[in-house]
Design a protein around this motif. Structure first.
Motif, PDB file in Angstrom:
ATOM      1  N   VAL A   1       0.843  -1.205   0.000  1.00 61.33           N
ATOM      2  CA  VAL A   1       0.000   0.000   0.000  1.00 61.33           C
ATOM      3  C   VAL A   1       0.876   1.251   0.000  1.00 61.33           C
ATOM      4  O   VAL A   1       0.567   2.255  -0.656  1.00 61.33           O
ATOM      5  N   LEU A   2       1.995   1.186   0.717  1.00 58.76           N
ATOM      6  CA  LEU A   2       2.912   2.314   0.798  1.00 58.76           C
ATOM      7  C   LEU A   2       3.480   2.640  -0.578  1.00 58.76           C
ATOM      8  O   LEU A   2       3.571   3.804  -0.958  1.00 58.76           O
ATOM      9  N   TRP A   3       3.848   1.600  -1.321  1.00 62.37           N
ATOM     10  CA  TRP A   3       4.392   1.838  -2.667  1.00 62.37           C
ATOM     11  C   TRP A   3       3.307   2.348  -3.609  1.00 62.37           C
ATOM     12  O   TRP A   3       3.575   3.163  -4.488  1.00 62.37           O
ATOM     13  N   LEU A   4       2.093   1.885  -3.410  1.00 58.54           N
ATOM     14  CA  LEU A   4       0.972   2.357  -4.220  1.00 58.54           C
ATOM     15  C   LEU A   4       0.749   3.854  -3.999  1.00 58.54           C
ATOM     16  O   LEU A   4       0.473   4.592  -4.948  1.00 58.54           O
ATOM     17  N   VAL A   5       0.907   4.293  -2.756  1.00 60.74           N
ATOM     18  CA  VAL A   5       0.771   5.718  -2.433  1.00 60.74           C
ATOM     19  C   VAL A   5       1.846   6.523  -3.156  1.00 60.74           C
ATOM     20  O   VAL A   5       1.575   7.598  -3.718  1.00 60.74           O
ATOM     21  N   ILE A   6       3.075   6.009  -3.162  1.00 59.18           N
ATOM     22  CA  ILE A   6       4.182   6.682  -3.852  1.00 59.18           C
ATOM     23  C   ILE A   6       3.878   6.808  -5.334  1.00 59.18           C
ATOM     24  O   ILE A   6       4.080   7.869  -5.940  1.00 59.18           O
TER      25      ILE A   6
ATOM     26  N   LEU B   1       0.872   6.737  -6.828  1.00 60.37           N
ATOM     27  CA  LEU B   1      -0.268   7.626  -7.054  1.00 60.37           C
ATOM     28  C   LEU B   1       0.154   9.095  -6.942  1.00 60.37           C
ATOM     29  O   LEU B   1      -0.300   9.942  -7.723  1.00 60.37           O
ATOM     30  N   LEU B   2       1.019   9.391  -5.980  1.00 62.09           N
ATOM     31  CA  LEU B   2       1.527  10.758  -5.842  1.00 62.09           C
ATOM     32  C   LEU B   2       2.363  11.136  -7.070  1.00 62.09           C
ATOM     33  O   LEU B   2       2.283  12.269  -7.562  1.00 62.09           O
TER      34      LEU B   2
END
Length: 208
Positions: free
Chosen positions: A26-31, A33-34
């Motif tokens: 999820v953390l990498w997905l946030v990166i 998406l940003l």
């Protein structure tokens, strides 16, 4: 500039490995998406500085070229415009089925990275970047309208094509009639390889 990019790539590769080991995708997905949103302003910097697949592909491409493994001709199936979207749908479907049906967390990104390495062993980097990678397809949508991007000052360009040769995504093309280079922001990784090699300093990252 080159050393900064390499160090940034290494840092994010280590961070990606940490995310994989800890199962916190999820953390990498946030990166991502940003970065996807950021591409609308700053261009596809994710590809040039953050993407672990691109980092692995850079090393793979050098090895493949040294061993003369890469082929110039590319199969039609790898040129299809719909291929990256098909890969994206397959990735999402695999994640859903594996988690809900099989109760497993399959390493989808590692599988995609393995695919990028395999393809780059046989073909130039742009093949995966432009025709296979689902992340690249998404970033091309927001990146094509970037407010800042790598741009050619046509008044200084001599059409030497050195920038064409070093571009990993074939974002740079020299117009045969005008004899000047042009950069497609939808494909450009903002890696600055073209900027560094330009003999007349005609290429720079600037406001479009």
């Amino acid at each position: 500039m080159k050393n900064i990019r390499i160090m940034t790539q290494i840092i994010f590769l280590i961070f990606f490995s940490f995310v994989i080991v800890n199962g916190n995708m999820v953390l990498w997905l946030v990166i991502f998406l940003l970065s996807l949103l950021g591409a609308a302003v700053f261009g596809r910097f994710y590809c040039g500085y953050i993407c672990p697949m691109n980092t692995a592909m850079g090393v793979t491409a050098k090895l493949a070229k040294r061993l003369n493994w890469q082929m110039k001709s590319v199969p039609k199936v790898l040129k299809s415009k719909s291929l990256p979207w098909i890969v994206l749908v397959l990735m999402i479907a695999t994640m859903i089925v594996s988690k809900r049906v099989l109760q497993l967390e399959l390493p989808i990104l590692l599988m995609l990275m393995a695919l990028s390495i395999i393809i780059t062993l046989r073909y130039e980097e742009y093949v995966f970047h432009n025709h296979v990678c689902p992340y690249g397809a998404l970033l091309s949508l927001t990146g094509k309208g970037a407010k800042f991007s790598t741009k050619v000052d046509t008044s200084q360009c001599i059409g030497c094509k050195k920038c064409e040769k070093v571009c990993p995504s074939m974002a740079v093309k020299v117009d045969e009639k005008e004899k000047v280079a042009k950069i497609n922001p939808a494909l450009c990784h903002q890696c600055q390889s073209c900027t560094l090699i330009c003999p007349t300093k005609a290429i720079r990252y600037t406001k479009i």
